[in-house]
Enzyme design. Structure first.
Site, PDB file in Angstrom:
ATOM      1  N   GLU A  45       0.855  -1.181   0.000  1.00 21.75           N
ATOM      2  CA  GLU A  45       0.000   0.000   0.000  1.00 21.75           C
ATOM      3  C   GLU A  45       0.894   1.234   0.000  1.00 21.75           C
ATOM      4  O   GLU A  45       1.902   1.278   0.715  1.00 21.75           O
ATOM      5  CB  GLU A  45      -0.907  -0.003   1.229  1.00 21.75           C
ATOM      6  N   ARG A  71       2.589  22.518   9.952  1.00 21.99           N
ATOM      7  CA  ARG A  71       2.310  21.267   9.250  1.00 21.99           C
ATOM      8  C   ARG A  71       1.558  20.349  10.190  1.00 21.99           C
ATOM      9  O   ARG A  71       2.127  19.806  11.150  1.00 21.99           O
ATOM     10  CB  ARG A  71       3.621  20.624   8.775  1.00 21.99           C
ATOM     11  N   ALA A  83       7.822  25.952  -1.673  1.00 23.09           N
ATOM     12  CA  ALA A  83       7.580  24.663  -2.318  1.00 23.09           C
ATOM     13  C   ALA A  83       6.125  24.584  -2.738  1.00 23.09           C
ATOM     14  O   ALA A  83       5.277  25.354  -2.275  1.00 23.09           O
ATOM     15  CB  ALA A  83       7.919  23.515  -1.373  1.00 23.09           C
ATOM     16  N   GLU A 104       4.614  32.535  -2.670  1.00 19.64           N
ATOM     17  CA  GLU A 104       4.985  32.365  -1.263  1.00 19.64           C
ATOM     18  C   GLU A 104       6.010  33.389  -0.788  1.00 19.64           C
ATOM     19  O   GLU A 104       6.093  33.648   0.416  1.00 19.64           O
ATOM     20  CB  GLU A 104       5.523  30.956  -1.027  1.00 19.64           C
ATOM     21  N   PRO A 122      10.215   6.656  -0.254  1.00 21.15           N
ATOM     22  CA  PRO A 122       9.997   5.630  -1.278  1.00 21.15           C
ATOM     23  C   PRO A 122       9.448   4.307  -0.765  1.00 21.15           C
ATOM     24  O   PRO A 122       8.988   3.493  -1.564  1.00 21.15           O
ATOM     25  CB  PRO A 122      11.389   5.446  -1.896  1.00 21.15           C
ATOM     26  N   GLU A 149      -3.463  32.356   1.972  1.00 21.98           N
ATOM     27  CA  GLU A 149      -4.564  31.854   2.789  1.00 21.98           C
ATOM     28  C   GLU A 149      -4.151  30.558   3.469  1.00 21.98           C
ATOM     29  O   GLU A 149      -3.065  30.023   3.219  1.00 21.98           O
ATOM     30  CB  GLU A 149      -5.806  31.624   1.929  1.00 21.98           C
TER      31      GLU A 149
END
Length: 214
Positions: A45, A71, A83, A104, A122, A149
């Site tokens: 998966e 984050r 990014a 940004e 990976p 935003e």
């Protein structure tokens, strides 16, 4: 026996059952049964990700631009380079990086090079990420600036001397993978007089949908 070259290479293995376990807004969770030969058939998966770009922005004083951004998955506010996702099919990677730099950081760059390409995780994702080096900077006029935003709203921008950024990485103070890879790659490239840099349009077969023969 001939030694393998020190380079990652594409390999095709037979895939049996393949299905989407969860369709996401940005990426999907997939399950695939793959034949490993002597290792048998196994089910894996993984996150099917469109890929992304990051930009090490370096000014004339060799300072790196870092953004302070929350984050949620890691419950941390991280210092990161600009990014963004490659979520527009067929979009040129350098053009996407230029857009993210404008949105940004309110900056444009006249010089672009490739610093590094890597897979973010990976073992569980096919996300490929290209880190660019952007130099020869100019500010975006106020009237053309992007309205930020969500996580980008009110984020702090800081210029950090490259050597100080390297020390922060080695001290374990910075954890964003593009910051770690990009900052160390920039320091290594500077040590060679920037001679190891690749052109901004260098082949990138690892990107999802990229030509593996490139």
């Amino acid at each position: 026996m001939t030694a393998r070259p020190l380079a990652d290479v594409p390999v095709s293995r037979d895939v049996g059952e393949a299905r989407v376990l969860h369709p996401g807004r940005i990426f999907d969770l997939r399950s695939e049964s793959v034949d490993l030969g002597e290792g048998g058939v196994v089910t894996r998966e993984f996150v099917d990700h469109p890929g992304a770009v990051a930009i090490v922005v370096l000014d004339e004083d060799e300072r790196v631009l870092l953004l302070h951004q929350y984050r949620h998955p890691v419950r941390r506010e991280l210092w990161e380079p600009p990014a963004g996702l490659l979520d527009v099919d067929g979009e040129d990677a350098q053009a996407a990086a230029a857009r993210e730099l404008l949105e940004e950081a309110d900056l444009r760059a006249a010089r672009w090079d490739v610093l590094a390409d890597y897979y973010t995780s990976p073992g569980g994702s096919n996300e490929a990420l290209r880190v660019f080096l952007a130099r020869d900077l100019s500010p975006v006029p106020e009237a053309e600036r992007h309205e930020r935003e969500a996580e980008e709203l009110g984020m702090e921008l800081r210029w950090v001397p490259l050597d100080e950024a390297v020390s922060a990485v080695l001290a374990g103070d910075l954890h964003n993978p593009s910051a770690v890879v990009g900052i160390l790659a920039a320091a290594a490239a500077r040590a060679t007089g920037w001679s190891a840099l690749r052109p901004a349009d260098s082949p990138w077969p690892e990107r999802r949908g990229g030509d593996p023969r490139a």
